[in-house]
Scaffold this motif. Structure first.
Motif, short mmCIF file in Angstrom:
data_model
loop_
_atom_site.label_atom_id
_atom_site.label_comp_id
_atom_site.label_asym_id
_atom_site.label_seq_id
_atom_site.Cartn_x
_atom_site.Cartn_y
_atom_site.Cartn_z
N THR A 32 21.03 -47.81 -38.09
CA THR A 32 21.32 -47.88 -36.66
C THR A 32 22.83 -47.97 -36.40
OG1 THR A 32 21.07 -50.30 -36.68
CG2 THR A 32 19.11 -48.99 -36.15
N GLY A 33 23.61 -47.77 -37.44
CA GLY A 33 25.06 -47.78 -37.29
C GLY A 33 25.69 -49.16 -37.26
N ALA A 34 24.92 -50.20 -37.57
CA ALA A 34 25.49 -51.56 -37.54
C ALA A 34 24.57 -52.54 -38.28
CB ALA A 34 25.69 -52.03 -36.10
N TYR A 35 25.15 -53.70 -38.60
CA TYR A 35 24.44 -54.74 -39.33
C TYR A 35 23.31 -55.38 -38.53
CZ TYR A 35 26.56 -58.30 -36.40
OH TYR A 35 26.91 -59.08 -35.32
N LYS A 36 23.30 -55.21 -37.23
CA LYS A 36 22.37 -55.93 -36.35
C LYS A 36 20.89 -55.73 -36.71
CE LYS A 36 24.86 -57.93 -32.97
NZ LYS A 36 24.69 -59.31 -32.50
N LEU A 37 20.59 -54.66 -37.37
CA LEU A 37 19.21 -54.39 -37.77
C LEU A 37 18.69 -55.51 -38.68
CD1 LEU A 37 16.74 -52.54 -37.95
CD2 LEU A 37 17.91 -51.27 -39.76
N ARG A 38 19.55 -56.09 -39.49
CA ARG A 38 19.16 -57.15 -40.43
C ARG A 38 18.55 -58.34 -39.69
NH1 ARG A 38 21.87 -56.85 -45.55
NH2 ARG A 38 23.33 -55.11 -45.67
N GLY A 39 19.31 -58.89 -38.74
CA GLY A 39 18.86 -60.06 -38.01
C GLY A 39 17.64 -59.79 -37.15
N ALA A 40 17.63 -58.63 -36.50
CA ALA A 40 16.51 -58.28 -35.63
C ALA A 40 15.22 -58.15 -36.43
CB ALA A 40 16.81 -56.97 -34.89
N TYR A 41 15.30 -57.46 -37.56
CA TYR A 41 14.09 -57.22 -38.36
C TYR A 41 13.57 -58.52 -38.97
CZ TYR A 41 10.79 -54.83 -41.43
OH TYR A 41 9.64 -54.40 -42.06
N TYR A 42 14.49 -59.34 -39.50
CA TYR A 42 14.02 -60.59 -40.10
C TYR A 42 13.43 -61.51 -39.04
CZ TYR A 42 13.78 -65.01 -42.55
OH TYR A 42 13.31 -66.18 -43.08
N LYS A 43 14.07 -61.61 -37.90
CA LYS A 43 13.55 -62.45 -36.82
C LYS A 43 12.14 -62.01 -36.44
CE LYS A 43 13.19 -65.08 -33.14
NZ LYS A 43 12.99 -66.55 -33.24
N ILE A 44 11.94 -60.73 -36.26
CA ILE A 44 10.62 -60.21 -35.86
C ILE A 44 9.59 -60.47 -36.96
CG2 ILE A 44 9.33 -58.11 -35.26
CD1 ILE A 44 11.94 -57.10 -33.95
N SER A 45 10.04 -60.45 -38.23
CA SER A 45 9.11 -60.72 -39.33
C SER A 45 8.60 -62.15 -39.31
CB SER A 45 9.79 -60.44 -40.68
OG SER A 45 10.68 -61.49 -41.05
N GLY A 63 24.48 -52.42 -26.94
CA GLY A 63 24.59 -51.42 -28.01
C GLY A 63 23.90 -51.72 -29.31
N ASN A 64 24.60 -52.38 -30.24
CA ASN A 64 24.12 -52.50 -31.61
C ASN A 64 22.85 -53.34 -31.76
OD1 ASN A 64 26.23 -50.90 -32.44
ND2 ASN A 64 27.55 -52.62 -33.02
N HIS A 65 22.78 -54.48 -31.07
CA HIS A 65 21.58 -55.32 -31.15
C HIS A 65 20.41 -54.60 -30.50
CE1 HIS A 65 19.09 -58.90 -31.33
NE2 HIS A 65 18.90 -58.85 -30.01
N ALA A 66 20.69 -53.86 -29.45
CA ALA A 66 19.64 -53.08 -28.77
C ALA A 66 18.99 -52.11 -29.74
CB ALA A 66 20.24 -52.32 -27.58
N GLN A 67 19.80 -51.40 -30.47
CA GLN A 67 19.28 -50.42 -31.43
C GLN A 67 18.57 -51.10 -32.60
OE1 GLN A 67 22.03 -46.94 -32.13
NE2 GLN A 67 23.35 -48.10 -30.75
N GLY A 68 19.10 -52.27 -33.01
CA GLY A 68 18.46 -53.01 -34.09
C GLY A 68 17.07 -53.48 -33.72
N VAL A 69 16.92 -54.05 -32.53
CA VAL A 69 15.61 -54.53 -32.06
C VAL A 69 14.66 -53.35 -31.85
CG1 VAL A 69 14.38 -55.63 -30.14
CG2 VAL A 69 16.49 -56.65 -31.03
N ALA A 70 15.19 -52.28 -31.26
CA ALA A 70 14.35 -51.10 -31.01
C ALA A 70 13.81 -50.53 -32.32
CB ALA A 70 15.16 -50.04 -30.26
N TYR A 71 14.67 -50.41 -33.32
CA TYR A 71 14.26 -49.86 -34.61
C TYR A 71 13.26 -50.79 -35.30
CZ TYR A 71 14.61 -47.50 -39.14
OH TYR A 71 14.32 -46.82 -40.28
N ALA A 72 13.57 -52.09 -35.29
CA ALA A 72 12.69 -53.06 -35.94
C ALA A 72 11.34 -53.12 -35.26
CB ALA A 72 13.35 -54.44 -35.92
N ALA A 73 11.32 -53.07 -33.93
CA ALA A 73 10.06 -53.10 -33.18
C ALA A 73 9.21 -51.88 -33.51
CB ALA A 73 10.34 -53.15 -31.68
N LYS A 74 9.87 -50.73 -33.62
CA LYS A 74 9.15 -49.50 -33.97
C LYS A 74 8.53 -49.62 -35.36
CE LYS A 74 9.81 -44.49 -34.40
NZ LYS A 74 10.80 -43.37 -34.33
#
Length: 416
Positions: A60-73, A90-101
């Motif tokens: 997703t172009g940023a580290y934010k995916l890490r926190g979003a995915y682990y939180k959702i897990s 921006g970045n957190h938005a894409q991280g949450v969107a990707y993790a949710a998907k």
């Protein structure tokens, strides 16, 4: 003494080595391997051995995916089934969107109306529903909480959440595994989630590692909070590093920052502009302004001969911003400059001036000929020339050649 011990135990329970190890395994399901990149250029410039942690290369172009995915897990099936909501530009938005998907869960992202179209479209591209509201993050966040209450969504905070911080901290696990003898880790700070995770885990793995936070000078909310000893809200923020333009740092995070961070460096916007040019020209990579904080901070680190890792937190920059930053960087490096001079309004003068510039190996980019600068056109007209040079020495050489040719060039628009 008893209260101090209790607080210490509370901090350890909140962000434990066990949780970091768990998160490190879980985030591997959605993250790319971002191996350290040794920078010969930055090492030479600073006298240290500089390594880059390229989180700008994540999916997703940023580290934010890490926190979003682990939180959702860590959520229950029921919490995920309600749908997720967050606010981000921006970045957190894409991280949450990707993790949710990845979890097959609905995601609603509230973004400020000023969010670049590229970031909005990318967030939608991961399957999230985007709501545009407010001019700044704070207004979008308030709306997200409102929608969460109305619809029963589970809110995922961009930074002030210990599980999100744990996910972000997995970066430190990777750094230490790859470079066990790392001396310094430089980490950008916005709300503090990344810095909290990285600093806490780094100290758990090796207390000798120094972790330095880096903030924009125009959005130094964490620095102010550390100075005051409590969370401080800035009256306003002003920085081109939009990903770290935060007024209020995380209240849940401050105790960890107080305990584990070894200092904060602040960086001016003009330093980010120059750093962007350095990364593009010397590393052929695009890093957004917030991600460049650690690169700009390298020259402020008063050490030599140390192994230093600079975390490049993201690379999501729209083309318009990129173009502007490059232009300003070239101006600041004296590789693009504009001169104004008066010359007689008669045939051959422009030819003469262009000949002088050509002989000095200058390259004309833009030319403006103003015949109305005075009422007496025979006396003088104004000529503005924007040209390219190889740097400061070459620029001065061109200026000197024009002076020797009988003109009086005056620099304009220096520094943008």
């Amino acid at each position: 003494m008893g209260i101090e011990l209790e607080n210490e135990q509370s901090l350890e329970e909140g962000l434990s080595l066990e949780k970091f190890e768990e998160a490190s395994e879980i985030v591997k399901q959605v993250t790319l391997e971002t191996k350290l990149v040794f920078s010969e250029y930055l090492s030479t410039q600073t006298g240290n051995k500089v390594y880059l942690k390229p989180e700008n290369m994540q999916l997703t172009g940023a580290y934010k995916l890490r926190g979003a995915y682990y939180k959702i897990s860590t959520l229950t099936d029921e919490e995920r089934a309600k749908g997720l909501i967050t606010a981000s530009a921006g970045n957190h938005a894409q991280g949450v969107a990707y993790a949710a998907k990845a979890y097959g869960t609905k995601a609603v992202i509230v973004m400020p109306t000023t969010t670049p179209l590229m970031k909005v479209n990318r967030t939608k591209g991961y399957g999230a529903e985007v709501v545009l509201y407010g001019d700044v993050y704070d207004e979008a966040c308030a709306k997200a909480y409102e929608l969460a209450d109305e619809n029963g969504y589970t809110f995922i905070h961009p930074f002030d959440d210990l599980m999100v911080a744990t996910g972000q901290g997995t970066i430190a696990m990777e750094i230490v595994k790859e470079l066990p003898l790392v001396d310094y880790i430089l980490v950008p700070i916005g709300g503090g989630g990344l810095a909290t995770g990285v600093a806490t885990l780094a100290k758990l793995l090796n207390p000798k590692i120094k972790v330095i936070g880096v903030e924009p000078a125009g959005a130094n909310c964490m620095q102010r909070s550390l100075e005051e000893g409590h969370v401080v809200t800035l009256p306003k923020v002003s920085t081109i590093a939009d990903g770290t333009a935060v007024k209020t740092p995380g209240s849940k995070l401050l105790p960890y920052i107080q305990k584990n961070l070894d200092g904060i460096i602040t960086v001016e916007d003009h330093e980010l502009v120059v750093s962007f040019l350095d990364m593009v020209e010397n590393h052929k990579t695009v890093v957004e302004n917030s991600g460049l904080l650690t690169v700009a901070a390298l020259k402020h680190l008063d050490v030599k001969g140390k192994k230093v890792v600079a975390i490049l937190s993201g690379g999501n920059m729209d083309v318009t911003t990129m173009s502007s930053v490059v232009q300003q960087g070239l101006i600041m490096r004296d590789r693009v400059f504009t001169v104004s001079m008066l010359l007689p309004d008669k045939p051959g003068e422009l030819y003469k001036v262009s000949g002088i510039i050509a002989k000095a190996n200058g390259n004309v980019v833009e030319l403006e000929h103003n015949q109305f600068v005075t009422t007496n056109r025979n006396a003088a007209v104004e000529l503005r020339i924007t040209m390219e040079a190889f740097g400061t020495e070459h620029k001065e050489q061109i200026m000197k050649s024009l002076e020797e040719g009988g003109y009086k060039p005056r620099l304009v628009n220096v520094g943008g």
